[in-house]
Design an enzyme around this catalytic site. Sequence first.
Site, PDB file in Angstrom:
ATOM      1  N   LYS A 134       0.837  -1.209   0.000  1.00 56.02           N
ATOM      2  CA  LYS A 134       0.000   0.000   0.000  1.00 56.02           C
ATOM      3  C   LYS A 134       0.869   1.254   0.000  1.00 56.02           C
ATOM      4  CE  LYS A 134      -1.744   1.663   4.093  1.00 56.02           C
ATOM      5  NZ  LYS A 134      -1.423   3.081   4.262  1.00 56.02           N
ATOM      6  N   ASN A 135       1.872   1.278   0.869  1.00 52.59           N
ATOM      7  CA  ASN A 135       2.661   2.509   1.020  1.00 52.59           C
ATOM      8  C   ASN A 135       3.601   2.763  -0.153  1.00 52.59           C
ATOM      9  OD1 ASN A 135       1.340   2.902   3.359  1.00 52.59           O
ATOM     10  ND2 ASN A 135       3.086   2.550   4.725  1.00 52.59           N
ATOM     11  N   ARG A 142      -5.731  11.132   4.130  1.00 56.69           N
ATOM     12  CA  ARG A 142      -4.405  11.663   4.381  1.00 56.69           C
ATOM     13  C   ARG A 142      -3.525  11.601   3.122  1.00 56.69           C
ATOM     14  NH1 ARG A 142      -0.676  14.371   7.628  1.00 56.69           N
ATOM     15  NH2 ARG A 142       1.303  13.630   6.879  1.00 56.69           N
ATOM     16  N   CYS A 199      -5.817  12.365  12.139  1.00 55.38           N
ATOM     17  CA  CYS A 199      -6.271  11.023  11.807  1.00 55.38           C
ATOM     18  C   CYS A 199      -6.216  10.197  13.067  1.00 55.38           C
ATOM     19  CB  CYS A 199      -5.419  10.415  10.709  1.00 55.38           C
ATOM     20  SG  CYS A 199      -3.809   9.961  11.300  1.00 55.38           S
ATOM     21  N   ARG A 230      -0.553  14.487  12.787  1.00 52.37           N
ATOM     22  CA  ARG A 230       0.101  14.346  11.486  1.00 52.37           C
ATOM     23  C   ARG A 230       0.182  15.669  10.722  1.00 52.37           C
ATOM     24  NH1 ARG A 230      -1.321   8.399   9.102  1.00 52.37           N
ATOM     25  NH2 ARG A 230       0.791   8.433   8.396  1.00 52.37           N
ATOM     26  N   PRO A 231       1.031  16.588  11.182  1.00 55.03           N
ATOM     27  CA  PRO A 231       1.184  17.867  10.478  1.00 55.03           C
ATOM     28  C   PRO A 231       1.830  17.685   9.104  1.00 55.03           C
ATOM     29  CG  PRO A 231       2.800  17.655  12.242  1.00 55.03           C
ATOM     30  CD  PRO A 231       1.921  16.435  12.328  1.00 55.03           C
ATOM     31  N   ILE A 232       1.777  18.734   8.273  1.00 53.10           N
ATOM     32  CA  ILE A 232       2.404  18.639   6.941  1.00 53.10           C
ATOM     33  C   ILE A 232       3.453  19.744   6.755  1.00 53.10           C
ATOM     34  CG2 ILE A 232       0.500  17.458   5.776  1.00 53.10           C
ATOM     35  CD1 ILE A 232      -0.279  20.268   4.643  1.00 53.10           C
ATOM     36  N   ASP A 233       3.929  20.286   7.885  1.00 52.73           N
ATOM     37  CA  ASP A 233       4.901  21.384   7.795  1.00 52.73           C
ATOM     38  C   ASP A 233       6.156  21.005   6.985  1.00 52.73           C
ATOM     39  OD1 ASP A 233       5.178  19.626  10.050  1.00 52.73           O
ATOM     40  OD2 ASP A 233       6.820  20.885  10.759  1.00 52.73           O
ATOM     41  N   ASP A 237       4.568   0.886  11.863  1.00 50.63           N
ATOM     42  CA  ASP A 237       3.384   0.179  11.334  1.00 50.63           C
ATOM     43  C   ASP A 237       3.317  -1.278  11.787  1.00 50.63           C
ATOM     44  OD1 ASP A 237       2.600   2.465  10.096  1.00 50.63           O
ATOM     45  OD2 ASP A 237       3.097   1.849   8.058  1.00 50.63           O
ATOM     46  N   ARG A 279      -8.388  -0.774   4.829  1.00 49.43           N
ATOM     47  CA  ARG A 279      -7.546   0.284   4.250  1.00 49.43           C
ATOM     48  C   ARG A 279      -6.179  -0.273   3.836  1.00 49.43           C
ATOM     49  NH1 ARG A 279      -6.140   4.598   8.015  1.00 49.43           N
ATOM     50  NH2 ARG A 279      -4.681   4.826   6.314  1.00 49.43           N
TER      51      ARG A 279
HETATM   52  C1  UD1 Z   1       4.163   6.995   6.146  1.00 47.70           C
HETATM   53  C2  UD1 Z   1       3.336   5.745   5.970  1.00 47.70           C
HETATM   54  C3  UD1 Z   1       2.786   5.282   7.310  1.00 47.70           C
HETATM   55  C4  UD1 Z   1       3.929   5.117   8.303  1.00 47.70           C
HETATM   56  C5  UD1 Z   1       4.796   6.364   8.374  1.00 47.70           C
HETATM   57  C6  UD1 Z   1       6.023   6.178   9.228  1.00 47.70           C
HETATM   58  C7  UD1 Z   1       2.430   5.999   3.755  1.00 47.70           C
HETATM   59  C8  UD1 Z   1       1.225   6.156   2.912  1.00 47.70           C
HETATM   60  N1  UD1 Z   1       2.245   6.022   5.071  1.00 47.70           N
HETATM   61  O1  UD1 Z   1       3.302   7.996   6.637  1.00 47.70           O
HETATM   62  O2  UD1 Z   1       2.116   4.046   7.111  1.00 47.70           O
HETATM   63  O3  UD1 Z   1       3.383   4.856   9.577  1.00 47.70           O
HETATM   64  O4  UD1 Z   1       5.230   6.729   7.057  1.00 47.70           O
HETATM   65  O5  UD1 Z   1       6.790   5.135   8.783  1.00 47.70           O
HETATM   66  O6  UD1 Z   1       3.528   5.791   3.263  1.00 47.70           O
HETATM   67  N2  UD1 Z   1       5.632  14.772  10.516  1.00 47.70           N
HETATM   68  C9  UD1 Z   1       5.700  16.124  10.821  1.00 47.70           C
HETATM   69  N3  UD1 Z   1       5.548  17.022   9.804  1.00 47.70           N
HETATM   70  C10 UD1 Z   1       5.344  16.627   8.514  1.00 47.70           C
HETATM   71  C11 UD1 Z   1       5.289  15.243   8.214  1.00 47.70           C
HETATM   72  C12 UD1 Z   1       5.450  14.341   9.255  1.00 47.70           C
HETATM   73  O7  UD1 Z   1       5.874  16.513  11.962  1.00 47.70           O
HETATM   74  O8  UD1 Z   1       5.223  17.496   7.632  1.00 47.70           O
HETATM   75  C13 UD1 Z   1       5.777  13.799  11.633  1.00 47.70           C
HETATM   76  C14 UD1 Z   1       4.528  12.932  11.779  1.00 47.70           C
HETATM   77  O9  UD1 Z   1       3.537  13.568  12.547  1.00 47.70           O
HETATM   78  C15 UD1 Z   1       5.099  11.706  12.434  1.00 47.70           C
HETATM   79  C16 UD1 Z   1       6.489  11.596  11.804  1.00 47.70           C
HETATM   80  O10 UD1 Z   1       6.802  12.884  11.284  1.00 47.70           O
HETATM   81  O11 UD1 Z   1       5.218  11.911  13.809  1.00 47.70           O
HETATM   82  C17 UD1 Z   1       6.597  10.572  10.701  1.00 47.70           C
HETATM   83  O12 UD1 Z   1       5.687  10.868   9.685  1.00 47.70           O
HETATM   84  P1  UD1 Z   1       5.947  10.524   8.153  1.00 47.70           P
HETATM   85  O13 UD1 Z   1       7.235   9.814   7.993  1.00 47.70           O
HETATM   86  O14 UD1 Z   1       5.720  11.747   7.346  1.00 47.70           O
HETATM   87  O15 UD1 Z   1       4.760   9.506   7.857  1.00 47.70           O
HETATM   88  P2  UD1 Z   1       3.762   9.508   6.645  1.00 47.70           P
HETATM   89  O16 UD1 Z   1       4.484   9.793   5.386  1.00 47.70           O
HETATM   90  O17 UD1 Z   1       2.564  10.317   6.965  1.00 47.70           O
END
Ligand code: UD1
Length: 425
Positions: free
Chosen positions: A22-23, A92, A116, A121-124, A305, A397
């Site tokens: 999936k990922n 997401r 979620c 899960r911020p996107i900064d 995961d 999912r």
């Molecule tokens: C991806 C995986 C998810 C997995 C995660 C960590 C997909 C579709 N999903 O999620 O299954 O659990 O990697 O291996 O591939 N963060 C921030 N700011 C950001 C982005 C992330 O603070 O802009 C934080 C998140 O809140 C979290 C950490 O960074 O605490 C890791 O997140 P991230 O590696 O981005 O995970 P995803 O890509 O969302």
Amino acid sequence: MEGFWVKGGECIRGSICVDSAKNAVLPILAAAILTQDAVHIEHCPGLMDVYAMESMLKMLGCACRWQGDELTIESSRLHNWEMPDAISKQIRSSIFLLGPILGRLRKATVTYPGGCEIGIRPIDLHLKGLRALGVRITDGEGILYCDGGAMHAGDVYLDYPSVGATENVMMAAALLKGTTYIHNAAREPEIEDLQRFINAMGGKIRGAGTQLIEIEGVPTLHGITYRPMPDRIVAGTLLCAAAITGGEVTLKHVCPRDLIPVEAKLTEMGCRMYDEENSVHLIAPKTLKSFSTLQTQPHPGFPTDMQAQMMAVSCLARGCGVIVENVFESRFAHVSDLNRMGARIRVNGRVAVIEGVRKLHGCRVCARDLRGGAALVLAGLAAEGETVIENARLIDRGYAALEKTLTELGGRIQRMTLKTDGGIT
Ligand code: UD1
């Protein structure tokens, strides 16, 4: 509401082929819009998250077509750069489309994704990465307007190796003139798969799997047929199913290297593991013993995961185990339900202490997130009596028809419609 009924006590035994990840598939589907040609994704798993991504692609103007388990995306008519509000909030993975839409159309509008089940899960980091490539982003009441008119290659430093942010920047930079560098990039195998996919389309990316990724922009990409990598989390979950039931499985179409952290913990618990080139074999011991500590970390550390599933297994192990969840701040939602089944788990912040018990008992529990839900299914397979897990759709999912896979391996599990008053229809 759909749920799973599980009758515990049967060993998980046999041999099975693991689906595509999936990922890996979600960012690959998003990257498919970087070319106007048709892209064929072979062995595309029938997952709720994949269908949601397909709906989003259609809303952007792409044509998507299934033929058996092959999904074709054709985006020559991609015209819409606005991701629908309801979908961005709900799903997401819509955030993955930001980079490729910008790459193709040089503008994009997206609603700030909501929280979620496993945290805010911020996107900064995604936004910071895109800004470093010259994207101007303005926030108007929760809607992000991204203007990529002045986009350029550049140096992106990620404060944390976020998987999604790394992938978004790779996709945004693939068609930019010049070379972009991602420093402190995430190193997950799915990022290597995205690199393989984009390069097969004619892209020039190097370094995925290391902390420095180099993206040399190309003017265009072309269509291809591609089979994404196997799902290491589904594989890990099935290994746990065999471990917790005292069974024995062979998983085919896996990459053993990607399973090293999970195999290391299962070996520590007394399982015997045998790897071959594309398969792994697990033989569970009569009695599991607990691992001492399991810490989730970005790859190559232990994957977050797999944390919930390993916790389920450790509930029935001799001794005491400690799990530290370092990646997501609230990923222990499965603990209260495991405890209702007889487990002894205490949580303090990011730390869970699991005191092994001799048996779990079935009861009605509720999946609150994807992997936590899978952990409850595992506990149900090993528990005495019957377990009903509400909210099967959350598990769908990330697992395509989990009940069929486990039934094939000797488990007693069925999907059923549940009444909200607690009954079963
Ligand atoms: C991806 C995986 C998810 C997995 C995660 C960590 C997909 C579709 N999903 O999620 O299954 O659990 O990697 O291996 O591939 N963060 C921030 N700011 C950001 C982005 C992330 O603070 O802009 C934080 C998140 O809140 C979290 C950490 O960074 O605490 C890791 O997140 P991230 O590696 O981005 O995970 P995803 O890509 O969302």
